[in-house]
Design an enzyme around this catalytic site. Structure first.
Site, PDB file in Angstrom:
ATOM      1  NE  ARG A 298      -4.067  -1.641   2.428  1.00 34.48           N
ATOM      2  CZ  ARG A 298      -4.297  -2.836   3.011  1.00 34.48           C
ATOM      3  NH1 ARG A 298      -3.368  -3.409   3.731  1.00 34.48           N
ATOM      4  NH2 ARG A 298      -5.462  -3.415   2.884  1.00 34.48           N
ATOM      5  NE  ARG A 334      -3.355  -0.070  -2.857  1.00 29.73           N
ATOM      6  CZ  ARG A 334      -4.236  -0.208  -1.875  1.00 29.73           C
ATOM      7  NH1 ARG A 334      -5.271  -1.001  -2.040  1.00 29.73           N
ATOM      8  NH2 ARG A 334      -4.086   0.428  -0.743  1.00 29.73           N
ATOM      9  CG  ASN A 456     -10.455  -4.775   3.059  1.00 29.35           C
ATOM     10  OD1 ASN A 456     -10.839  -5.860   3.451  1.00 29.35           O
ATOM     11  ND2 ASN A 456      -9.203  -4.380   3.142  1.00 29.35           N
ATOM     12  CG  ASP A 457     -12.243  -0.061  -0.941  1.00 30.05           C
ATOM     13  OD1 ASP A 457     -12.912   0.636  -0.162  1.00 30.05           O
ATOM     14  OD2 ASP A 457     -11.035   0.123  -1.147  1.00 30.05           O
ATOM     15  NE  ARG A 467     -11.953  -0.104   4.010  1.00 25.77           N
ATOM     16  CZ  ARG A 467     -10.938  -0.372   3.200  1.00 25.77           C
ATOM     17  NH1 ARG A 467     -11.069  -0.205   1.897  1.00 25.77           N
ATOM     18  NH2 ARG A 467      -9.805  -0.829   3.668  1.00 25.77           N
ATOM     19  CB  CYS A 504      -4.943  -8.367  -1.584  1.00 19.79           C
ATOM     20  SG  CYS A 504      -5.765  -7.017  -2.417  1.00 19.79           S
TER      21      CYS A 504
HETATM   22  C1  PEP Z   1      -9.388  -3.635  -0.276  1.00 21.03           C
HETATM   23  O1  PEP Z   1     -10.125  -2.682  -0.520  1.00 21.03           O
HETATM   24  O2  PEP Z   1      -9.813  -4.794  -0.036  1.00 21.03           O
HETATM   25  C2  PEP Z   1      -7.928  -3.463  -0.238  1.00 21.03           C
HETATM   26  C3  PEP Z   1      -7.137  -4.497  -0.058  1.00 21.03           C
HETATM   27  O3  PEP Z   1      -7.438  -2.196  -0.340  1.00 21.03           O
HETATM   28  P1  PEP Z   1      -7.458  -1.167   0.904  1.00 21.03           P
HETATM   29  O4  PEP Z   1      -7.837  -1.943   2.130  1.00 21.03           O
HETATM   30  O5  PEP Z   1      -6.105  -0.572   1.008  1.00 21.03           O
HETATM   31  O6  PEP Z   1      -8.509  -0.196   0.478  1.00 21.03           O
HETATM   32 MG    MG Z   2      -9.288  -0.860  -1.352  1.00 18.22          MG
END
Ligand code: PEP
Ligand code: MG
Length: 579
Positions: A298, A334, A456-457, A467, A504
């Site tokens: 990240r 990324r 996550n997103d 979130r 991920c």
């Molecule tokens: C996600 O969104 O799942 C991700 C891995 O990216 P981040 O948590 O950094 O938004």
């Molecule tokens: Mg994300």
């Protein structure tokens, strides 16, 4: 003793004195004074009130325009509080009776009043709590002045208690002394939670009214396994937790022993375990925990812990350091995922009303080409040092992907002109973290080498649940059938297109999801390094056939609750010690 239940976001147990910090990083420990010092502390309170009053009077006078009326009114309310003699008396009485410092007394009394206001049903009164916190901050600024203590320079072990922490604050904590985190706000996949997990700090979030309950210096137990925080525990509770903490450490130690063993299912299917990192120095931990490369770097954290923008050389150095740990193994960089909660709103000229739906991530990069090109230049330069791949976040349509790839090609041409070598065939991938990208996966797959599913997103955008917002944290679940169907689509489409696919998001760090993910065809996962041994243990304890059965059952279910319960029971049978 008070027990609070929140959301467990980073495992482990910690018992330590609390350190309360607010968004400006003030620390207000409960420090005792000698009786002879009382007079000095009381005078300090008087001075702080006087200075805060004159500061506010000046500010109030400066607001003359009609549109500044509202601000003027707020200042007038604050001034009325500062002129209130009974308020000052409460503070000085506390110094007299309890022999505490001026800052502690101010904080204690003001938070008491704020908490009282918060409980009021009348919205107008309950909203006044924010004013009280504001006045508290103003007084503390006067009292602490230049000698504000820096949370980065601690000398004793503490657990941090705060209303909310930014990812930047969390990332800056000294891991040697910060033993746990507890916040009123936040959710399971908020970035603060992710950073805590990466650093291996036990953490619990979404604890309603926490900061009104804890005072600086209180003993606090953070149970990051069960999502519990205990304030001022009795001796018996401390004893039980010390025992439990030892048992947990033993389990972790036992799991660490499988580091050298391969992540292979009982029927011989190899699963690739990669690590998620925010900083280059975490790469070593990924290796130690048995990771085979970096699946998600990240890089936006390069921007978050400094005041000025990183230079191309800063980028290059960070990438080179990471790659040096995993020379011949994949390192997926990324591109910066700035915006939303990862760009302090104060840094933006005009804060966005809906930052998670706004100018974040790849959208931000495509509108800030100089910054974007600087990063791509460094990634390409670093690409000759190892097996570097580049990944674009938050792609929502094909056009965005094409634009990002075009910029990458432009930067390649720049490097050609500068006669700088780079890997011309660098693998390029995207994150699938919006429903639109998931639904268009078969199309997007034609133009990339790999997908990484950011659950996550993807969960946030599929379910329309922020979130990081504790008010809706119970609605946020990757076990929702809608989310699972999208994940399955992406896996199937990438298999058809014969491109690599990994997961991920935090789902890959959670034991209960592993069998399901393997069952829907996932063979590469990228996760927080501290969770790797536990996840590997699960992988080594199952067969793909077991997993296929779990996936078949789950994908036939229609309710999130049914799915969550079923998955929990299934994993408990495999790894009962973890629960
Ligand atoms: C996600 O969104 O799942 C991700 C891995 O990216 P981040 O948590 O950094 O938004
Ligand atoms: Mg994300």
């Amino acid at each position: 003793m008070e027990i609070k239940k929140g959301v467990a976001v980073s495992p482990g147990i910690s018992i330590a004195r609390s350190l309360i910090i607010d968004s400006e990083d003030y620390r207000i420990p409960r420090r005792l004074i000698e009786p002879s010092q009382r007079i000095i502390e009381i005078q300090r309170v008087r001075n702080a009130f006087k200075d805060a009053t004159s500061e506010l009077t000046q500010l109030e006078a400066g607001q003359s325009a009609i549109e500044q009326r509202k601000i003027k009114d707020i200042f007038a309310v604050h001034l009325r509080f500062l002129h209130d003699r009974s308020l000052r008396k409460k503070i000085t009485d506390l110094i007299q009776s309890e022999l505490v410092t001026a800052e502690y007394a101010v904080s204690e009394i003001m938070r008491g009043i704020a908490s009282h206001f918060t409980k009021e049903k009348d919205a107008y009164i309950s909203e006044r709590a924010a004013d009280i916190y504001d006045i508290e901050r103003r007084l503390l600024r006067q009292l602490l002045g230049g000698k504000r203590e820096d949370v980065e320079h601690l000398t004793e072990e503490v657990v941090i208690v705060a209303h909310e922490l930014s990812p930047t604050q969390t990332a800056g904590f000294n891991r040697k002394f910060v033993k746990g985190l507890a916040t009123n706000a936040g959710g399971r996949t908020s970035h603060t939670a992710i950073v805590a997990r990466s650093l291996g700090i036990p953490a619990v979030v979404a604890l309603e009214g926490l900061t009104e309950t804890v005072s600086g210096g209180d003993t606090v137990i953070i149970d990051g396994n069960r999502g519990i925080v205990i304030v001022n525990p009795d001796d018996e509770t401390i004893r039980q937790y010390e025992e439990y903490s030892l048992e947990f450490a033993e389990l972790e130690h036992k799991l660490d022993a499988i580091r050298e063993k391969p992540a292979v299912t009982r029927d011989g299917v190899k699963i690739t375990l990669l690590g998620n990192i925010e900083f280059p120095d975490e790469a070593e931990l990924v290796l130690q925990k048995g990771g085979e490369g970096i699946g998600l770097y990240r890089t936006e954290f390069l921007y978050l812990n400094r005041d000025s923008e990183p230079t191309e050389q800063d980028h290059y150095r960070a990438y080179a350091e990471t790659i040096s740990v995993f020379k011949h193994r994949p390192v997926i960089i990324r591109t910066m995922d700035l915006g939303a909660d990862k760009y302090t709103q104060s840094k933006r000229f005009a804060p966005e009303p809906n930052p998670f739906l706004g100018l974040r991530s790849i959208r931000f990069c495509l509108q800030n080409l100089t910054m974007f090109k600087t990063q791509l230049h460094a990634i390409l330069r670093a690409s000759v040092l190892g097996e570097v791949k580049v990944m674009f976040p938050l792609i929502t349509n094909l056009q965005e992907l094409m634009q990002a790839k075009m910029i990458l090609r432009d930067v390649m041409e720049d490097l050609d002109e500068e006669s700088i070598s780079y890997n011309r065939n660098i693998q390029t991938g995207i994150m699938i973290e919006t429903p639109s990208a998931a639904l268009m996966a078969s199309t997007l797959a034609r133009d990339v080498d790999f997908f990484s599913i950011g659950t996550n997103d993807l969960t946030q955008y599929t379910l329309a649940v922020d979130r990081g917002n504790e008010l809706v944290s119970t609605l946020y679940s990757s076990a929702d059938p809608a989310v699972l169907r999208l994940i399955r689509t992406v896996i199937q489409d990438s298999h058809k297109a014969q491109i690599d696919v990994s997961i991920c998001g935090e789902m890959a760090s959670e034991p209960e999801y592993i069998m399901l993910l393997l069952g829907i065809g996932v063979r590469t996962i990228s996760l927080a390094p501290p969770m790797m041994p536990e996840i590997k243990q699960i992988i080594r304890s199952v067969t793909v056939e077991d997993c296929n059965n779990v996936a078949r059952k789950v994908l036939g279910m229609n309710s999130e609750r049914q799915i969550s319960n079923y998955l929990r029971v299934a994993v408990r049978k495999i790894l009962p010690e973890a629960f």
